[in-house]
Design an enzyme around this catalytic site. Structure first.
Site, short mmCIF file in Angstrom:
data_model
loop_
_atom_site.label_atom_id
_atom_site.label_comp_id
_atom_site.label_asym_id
_atom_site.label_seq_id
_atom_site.Cartn_x
_atom_site.Cartn_y
_atom_site.Cartn_z
N PHE A 100 0.85 -1.19 0.00
CA PHE A 100 0.00 0.00 0.00
C PHE A 100 0.89 1.25 0.00
O PHE A 100 1.91 1.28 0.69
CB PHE A 100 -0.89 -0.06 1.25
CG PHE A 100 -2.01 0.93 1.25
CD1 PHE A 100 -3.17 0.67 0.56
CD2 PHE A 100 -1.89 2.12 1.95
CE1 PHE A 100 -4.22 1.58 0.56
CE2 PHE A 100 -2.94 3.04 1.96
CZ PHE A 100 -4.10 2.76 1.26
N ASP A 118 1.35 -5.60 8.25
CA ASP A 118 0.23 -4.69 8.09
C ASP A 118 -1.02 -5.54 7.88
O ASP A 118 -1.12 -6.26 6.88
CB ASP A 118 0.49 -3.75 6.90
CG ASP A 118 -0.61 -2.71 6.76
OD1 ASP A 118 -1.78 -3.02 7.08
OD2 ASP A 118 -0.31 -1.59 6.33
N TYR A 173 -11.36 0.66 10.24
CA TYR A 173 -12.53 1.15 9.51
C TYR A 173 -12.87 0.31 8.30
O TYR A 173 -13.77 0.65 7.55
CB TYR A 173 -12.34 2.62 9.12
CG TYR A 173 -11.07 2.95 8.37
CD1 TYR A 173 -10.96 2.70 7.01
CD2 TYR A 173 -9.97 3.49 9.03
CE1 TYR A 173 -9.78 3.00 6.33
CE2 TYR A 173 -8.80 3.79 8.36
CZ TYR A 173 -8.71 3.54 7.00
OH TYR A 173 -7.55 3.83 6.34
N LYS A 174 -12.12 -0.79 8.08
CA LYS A 174 -12.43 -1.66 6.96
C LYS A 174 -13.35 -2.77 7.47
O LYS A 174 -14.50 -2.52 7.79
CB LYS A 174 -11.13 -2.14 6.32
CG LYS A 174 -10.40 -0.94 5.69
CD LYS A 174 -9.02 -1.21 5.16
CE LYS A 174 -8.44 0.08 4.58
NZ LYS A 174 -7.01 -0.03 4.25
N ARG A 216 -12.33 -3.50 -7.55
CA ARG A 216 -12.26 -4.42 -6.40
C ARG A 216 -13.67 -4.67 -5.89
O ARG A 216 -14.42 -3.74 -5.59
CB ARG A 216 -11.45 -3.81 -5.25
CG ARG A 216 -9.99 -3.66 -5.53
CD ARG A 216 -9.23 -3.32 -4.25
NE ARG A 216 -9.81 -2.18 -3.53
CZ ARG A 216 -9.33 -1.70 -2.39
NH1 ARG A 216 -8.29 -2.29 -1.82
NH2 ARG A 216 -9.88 -0.67 -1.80
C1 LIG Z 1 -6.19 1.08 4.24
C2 LIG Z 1 -4.73 0.86 4.43
C3 LIG Z 1 -3.93 1.82 5.08
C4 LIG Z 1 -4.54 3.13 5.51
O1 LIG Z 1 -3.74 3.93 6.32
P1 LIG Z 1 -4.43 5.20 7.00
O2 LIG Z 1 -3.37 5.83 7.80
O3 LIG Z 1 -5.58 4.70 7.83
O4 LIG Z 1 -4.92 6.09 5.90
C5 LIG Z 1 -2.60 1.52 5.28
N1 LIG Z 1 -2.06 0.34 4.84
C6 LIG Z 1 -2.82 -0.58 4.20
C7 LIG Z 1 -2.21 -1.86 3.75
C8 LIG Z 1 -4.17 -0.34 3.96
O5 LIG Z 1 -4.91 -1.24 3.32
#
Ligand SMILES: *Cc1c(COP(=O)(O)O)cnc(C)c1O
Length: 409
Positions: free
Chosen positions: A133, A210, A235-236, A384
């Site tokens: 990400f 992660d 939040y997912k 997705r």
């Molecule tokens: C959604 C996601 C993030 C989001 O990071 P935020 O600081 O909450 O914006 C980070 N890493 C991965 C792998 C994600 O899927």
């Protein structure tokens, strides 16, 4: 063709042991949502979260006022560890005292990665992958620049993900830290976290997982896998709401040697002494920096409670059935229209979403949204389909793909 799939989906929904959970979510206020397939980016709100937020405003906040930080059975001050332990128990396979809720994912990732490299002095490499990400890559680029470290990139494929062999090929005596996603945000590839953790440890490195796209969707066993550090979103699949705080995990045995870089008063021993000099609170509390995000944690708690009650094994079982149905439908209905599946076909290597691809999907996704079918688009050409077992019906999958096929025709 889809008629057959519709009747099968109806049967699957009727027999689904998790079907009743849909009732626990706040229904959309109008009919603009035909099928929501983006719970892997923003989970839907729970009624229990809505009620708990209203209660907080009138009760603990409106009436308890400042006293609620410290008084009563459930003082706000303890929420980072309390809700951390709840997530640890229901979702992470983590014994108490190793998880806290705080910060955004990005900030928590920085704190853990920065602490991880500092805990391996004399080693000057961080291993990561090209398709991690963006925020993960950017944070690690920053830490490498700050600390004079070298980034060692694994060329993971956009449609699959990092394998144990690829990690084994690049780790060595210079590796301080390996940072990877458990489920790849784009392809949905589910990494073999246990094997990769062992490989990192055999090289003397620490590992940071992660878990943003796996927590609440895929069973995780941080303690059993001997994971050192982990971070994830709430939040997912945990339905904690837009901008909800992250969680961070540090293995108990490592906590004494890990020193996180944002030394704030809320992670200090005796914060209200307002004393000179930073002294870590000790244990996982030392990972907290500033004032806990109380309001943001209310829906996180509600989300983690519902996942624990439903059971992560049952969630995973339905998740595999949902993603398998999406792939079967894509092969049947969309492949003749030039769409390819860009996610692993092996369910054991696949997380909770399926990516399908075609060159014009950016504009197609916009048209889908206008019709109330809501997946998301990821560049260069992927849509997705995020399938949240507690709120997605089998029929939603068929509806979405049927509408998509209609647009493509
Ligand atoms: C959604 C996601 C993030 C989001 O990071 P935020 O600081 O909450 O914006 C980070 N890493 C991965 C792998 C994600 O899927």
């Amino acid at each position: 063709m889809t008629d057959e799939f519709f009747s099968r989906a109806m049967q699957l929904d009727a027999a689904d042991p998790l079907a009743g959970y849909l009732e626990e979510f706040v229904p959309p206020a109008d009919d603009s949502v035909v099928a929501y397939l983006d719970g892997n980016s923003l989970g839907r709100p729970l009624k229990s979260a809505q009620a708990a937020l209203a209660d907080l405003v009138t009760g603990a906040w409106g009436t308890g006022l400042i006293r609620s930080w410290t008084d009563g059975e459930d003082p706000w001050m303890n929420w980072p560890e309390r809700i951390g332990d709840l997530i640890g128990r229901g979702c992470l396979g983590a014994a108490p005292g190793q998880t806290v809720v705080a910060d955004s994912t990005t900030v928590m990732l920085y704190k853990l990665a920065r602490a991880g490299v500092a805990a391996r002095p004399g080693r000057d490499e961080i291993v990561l992958d090209r398709d991690n990400f963006p925020t993960d890559r950017y944070v690690l680029e920053g830490i490498a620049a700050e600390r004079g470290l070298r980034l060692v990139w694994i060329d993971s494929g956009v449609e699959d993900g990092v394998t144990p062999d690829q990690v084994a090929a690049v780790v060595g005596e210079r590796t301080a830290l390996v940072v990877l996603s458990h489920v790849a945000y784009r392809s949905g590839w589910l990494a073999d976290a246990e094997a990769i953790t062992r490989i990192a440890h055999d090289a003397g490195a620490l590992i940071l997982w992660d878990l943003c796209h796996s927590v609440g969707s895929v069973p995780i066993a941080l303690d059993a896998w001997c994971v050192d550090l982990a971070v994830g979103c709430t939040y997912k699949y945990l339905n904690g709401g837009p901008g909800a705080p992250a969680f961070g995990y540090i293995r108990a045995a490592l906590q004494a040697e890990i020193r996180q870089p944002i030394q704030g008063w809320m992670g200090r021993a005796e914060p209200f002494e307002m004393a000179q000099g930073y002294v870590p609170a000790g244990g996982i509390r030392s990972l907290v920096s500033g004032t806990p995000p109380v309001i943001g944690m209310v829906p996180v708690r509600a989300g983690a409670e519902v996942v624990e009650r439903a059971g992560i094994e049952a969630i995973r079982e339905k998740s595999i059935a949902l993603t398998s149905l999406a792939i079967e439908l894509s092969d049947d209905v969309l492949a003749p229209l030039g769409v390819r599946v860009a996610s692993p076909r092996d369910p054991h290597r696949r997380g909770g979403h399926v990516t399908i691809a075609r060159a014009d999907f950016r504009s197609v996704n916009e048209r889908l949204w206008r019709e109330g079918v809501i997946p998301d688009f990821r560049a260069p050409d992927g849509i997705r389909l995020g399938l949240s077992p507690l709120s997605t019906r089998y029929a939603d999958v068929v509806t979405a793909i049927d509408r998509l096929a209609g647009l493509l025709r």
